[in-house]
Design a protein around this motif. Structure first.
Motif, PDB file in Angstrom:
ATOM      1  N   GLU A  38       0.809  -1.215   0.000  1.00  0.00           N
ATOM      2  CA  GLU A  38       0.000   0.000   0.000  1.00  0.00           C
ATOM      3  C   GLU A  38       0.845   1.269   0.000  1.00  0.00           C
ATOM      4  O   GLU A  38       0.329   2.364  -0.222  1.00  0.00           O
ATOM      5  CB  GLU A  38      -0.942   0.005   1.214  1.00  0.00           C
ATOM      6  N   PRO A  84      -3.963   6.985  -3.647  1.00  0.00           N
ATOM      7  CA  PRO A  84      -4.849   5.979  -3.052  1.00  0.00           C
ATOM      8  C   PRO A  84      -5.153   6.226  -1.587  1.00  0.00           C
ATOM      9  O   PRO A  84      -6.176   5.772  -1.073  1.00  0.00           O
ATOM     10  CB  PRO A  84      -4.080   4.669  -3.256  1.00  0.00           C
ATOM     11  N   ARG A  88      -8.836   5.927  -0.035  1.00  0.00           N
ATOM     12  CA  ARG A  88      -9.164   5.119   1.147  1.00  0.00           C
ATOM     13  C   ARG A  88      -9.901   5.954   2.185  1.00  0.00           C
ATOM     14  O   ARG A  88     -10.916   5.514   2.748  1.00  0.00           O
ATOM     15  CB  ARG A  88      -7.885   4.534   1.755  1.00  0.00           C
ATOM     16  N   THR A  91     -13.428   6.505   1.074  1.00  0.00           N
ATOM     17  CA  THR A  91     -14.236   5.303   1.272  1.00  0.00           C
ATOM     18  C   THR A  91     -14.673   5.193   2.727  1.00  0.00           C
ATOM     19  O   THR A  91     -15.859   4.959   3.021  1.00  0.00           O
ATOM     20  CB  THR A  91     -13.434   4.049   0.880  1.00  0.00           C
ATOM     21  N   ALA A 107     -14.253   3.509  -3.395  1.00  0.00           N
ATOM     22  CA  ALA A 107     -13.595   2.208  -3.312  1.00  0.00           C
ATOM     23  C   ALA A 107     -13.155   1.720  -4.691  1.00  0.00           C
ATOM     24  O   ALA A 107     -12.098   1.096  -4.834  1.00  0.00           O
ATOM     25  CB  ALA A 107     -14.522   1.187  -2.655  1.00  0.00           C
ATOM     26  N   TRP A 110     -10.044   3.494  -5.404  1.00  0.00           N
ATOM     27  CA  TRP A 110      -8.985   2.916  -4.569  1.00  0.00           C
ATOM     28  C   TRP A 110      -8.430   1.644  -5.214  1.00  0.00           C
ATOM     29  O   TRP A 110      -7.222   1.448  -5.314  1.00  0.00           O
ATOM     30  CB  TRP A 110      -9.551   2.633  -3.180  1.00  0.00           C
ATOM     31  N   VAL A 111      -9.341   0.790  -5.696  1.00  0.00           N
ATOM     32  CA  VAL A 111      -8.917  -0.450  -6.357  1.00  0.00           C
ATOM     33  C   VAL A 111      -8.144  -0.149  -7.636  1.00  0.00           C
ATOM     34  O   VAL A 111      -7.142  -0.797  -7.948  1.00  0.00           O
ATOM     35  CB  VAL A 111     -10.136  -1.343  -6.657  1.00  0.00           C
ATOM     36  N   GLN A 114      -4.714   1.049  -6.544  1.00  0.00           N
ATOM     37  CA  GLN A 114      -3.920   0.020  -5.872  1.00  0.00           C
ATOM     38  C   GLN A 114      -4.555  -1.358  -6.119  1.00  0.00           C
ATOM     39  O   GLN A 114      -5.175  -1.942  -5.234  1.00  0.00           O
ATOM     40  CB  GLN A 114      -3.834   0.293  -4.363  1.00  0.00           C
ATOM     41  N   ASN A 117      -4.064  -4.263  -3.572  1.00  0.00           N
ATOM     42  CA  ASN A 117      -4.321  -3.979  -2.159  1.00  0.00           C
ATOM     43  C   ASN A 117      -5.519  -4.796  -1.688  1.00  0.00           C
ATOM     44  O   ASN A 117      -6.642  -4.610  -2.170  1.00  0.00           O
ATOM     45  CB  ASN A 117      -4.582  -2.482  -1.968  1.00  0.00           C
ATOM     46  N   ALA A 120      -8.496  -2.810  -0.211  1.00  0.00           N
ATOM     47  CA  ALA A 120      -9.293  -2.107  -1.212  1.00  0.00           C
ATOM     48  C   ALA A 120     -10.332  -3.042  -1.833  1.00  0.00           C
ATOM     49  O   ALA A 120     -11.513  -2.688  -1.962  1.00  0.00           O
ATOM     50  CB  ALA A 120      -8.384  -1.528  -2.294  1.00  0.00           C
ATOM     51  N   SER A 123     -13.025  -3.922   0.756  1.00  0.00           N
ATOM     52  CA  SER A 123     -13.972  -2.831   0.964  1.00  0.00           C
ATOM     53  C   SER A 123     -14.977  -2.731  -0.173  1.00  0.00           C
ATOM     54  O   SER A 123     -16.188  -2.605   0.058  1.00  0.00           O
ATOM     55  CB  SER A 123     -13.216  -1.504   1.108  1.00  0.00           C
TER      56      SER A 123
END
Length: 202
Positions: A38, A84, A88, A91, A107, A110-111, A114, A117, A120, A123
């Protein structure tokens, strides 16, 4: 002399996004250790006036109990910077505000930022399942299994089973679980997770 709270927050934000922590001396051991996933490939963020304002809005919104406003500000900052860490935070704030649409958008970003991750994907999968979009969560459940720590397959299967247990359609959740473990029919961890999910959803 007491430092005003706003200036303290500004300093924290500046340090977080300009990598001041990286200037601290490293021990010989930490210098040779790879950074956690991360923390790898984080963008070099220039703290412009506009970004600084968004982060200040977000932080003050959190302090004042306005998570929806915080989520929107963090998400805007993440979209602007590709950072990211802000995705996060967006989210988390959106989940706290029970704003599922913003939480899913954050989210997803975020994915994208990353893709390796685990948190991620977890979530996003949880948010999609709880919003009745289990079909869209399936690729992320598969990724959770792929990203599970080596030698600990039970962790991934257990996590997937727990997530699917929250689905609105129990039988559909079981079908998804069967699909996920189809490639590993002889793994006891997979069979145990499937049996546990079947027991939970009735």
């Amino acid at each position: 002399m007491r430092i005003p709270q706003r200036l303290m927050i500004a300093g924290i934000l500046l340090a977080a996004l300009t990598g001041c922590a990286a200037m601290e001396p490293e021990s010989p051991q930490s210098a040779n250790e790879p950074a956690p996933p991360e923390e790898q490939d984080l963008p070099q963020v220039e703290l412009s006036a506009g970004l600084f304002y968004k982060l200040m809005v977000a932080e003050f919104a959190v302090q004042q109990g306005q998570p929806r406003l915080a989520a929107e500000a963090y998400l805007s900052g993440a979209q602007e910077t590709g950072d990211p860490r802000l995705a996060r935070r967006a989210t988390q704030a959106a989940v706290y505000a029970r704003d599922s649409a913003t939480a899913i958008t954050a989210a997803q970003l975020w994915v994208e930022l990353q893709p390796e991750n685990l948190d991620a994907h977890q979530s996003l999968a949880a948010l999609l399942i709880r919003s009745g979009q289990s079909d869209r969560a399936l690729p992320h459940l598969e990724k959770i299994l792929a990203l599970s720590p080596q030698g600990e397959p039970e962790h991934g299967y257990q996590l997937v089973a727990n997530l699917l247990a929250t689905a609105e359609e129990p039988q559909q959740a079981l079908r998804y679980m069967e699909q996920l473990i189809a490639a590993h029919p002889d793994e006891p961890e997979a069979l145990y997770a499937h049996a546990q999910l079947a027991n939970e959803v009735g």
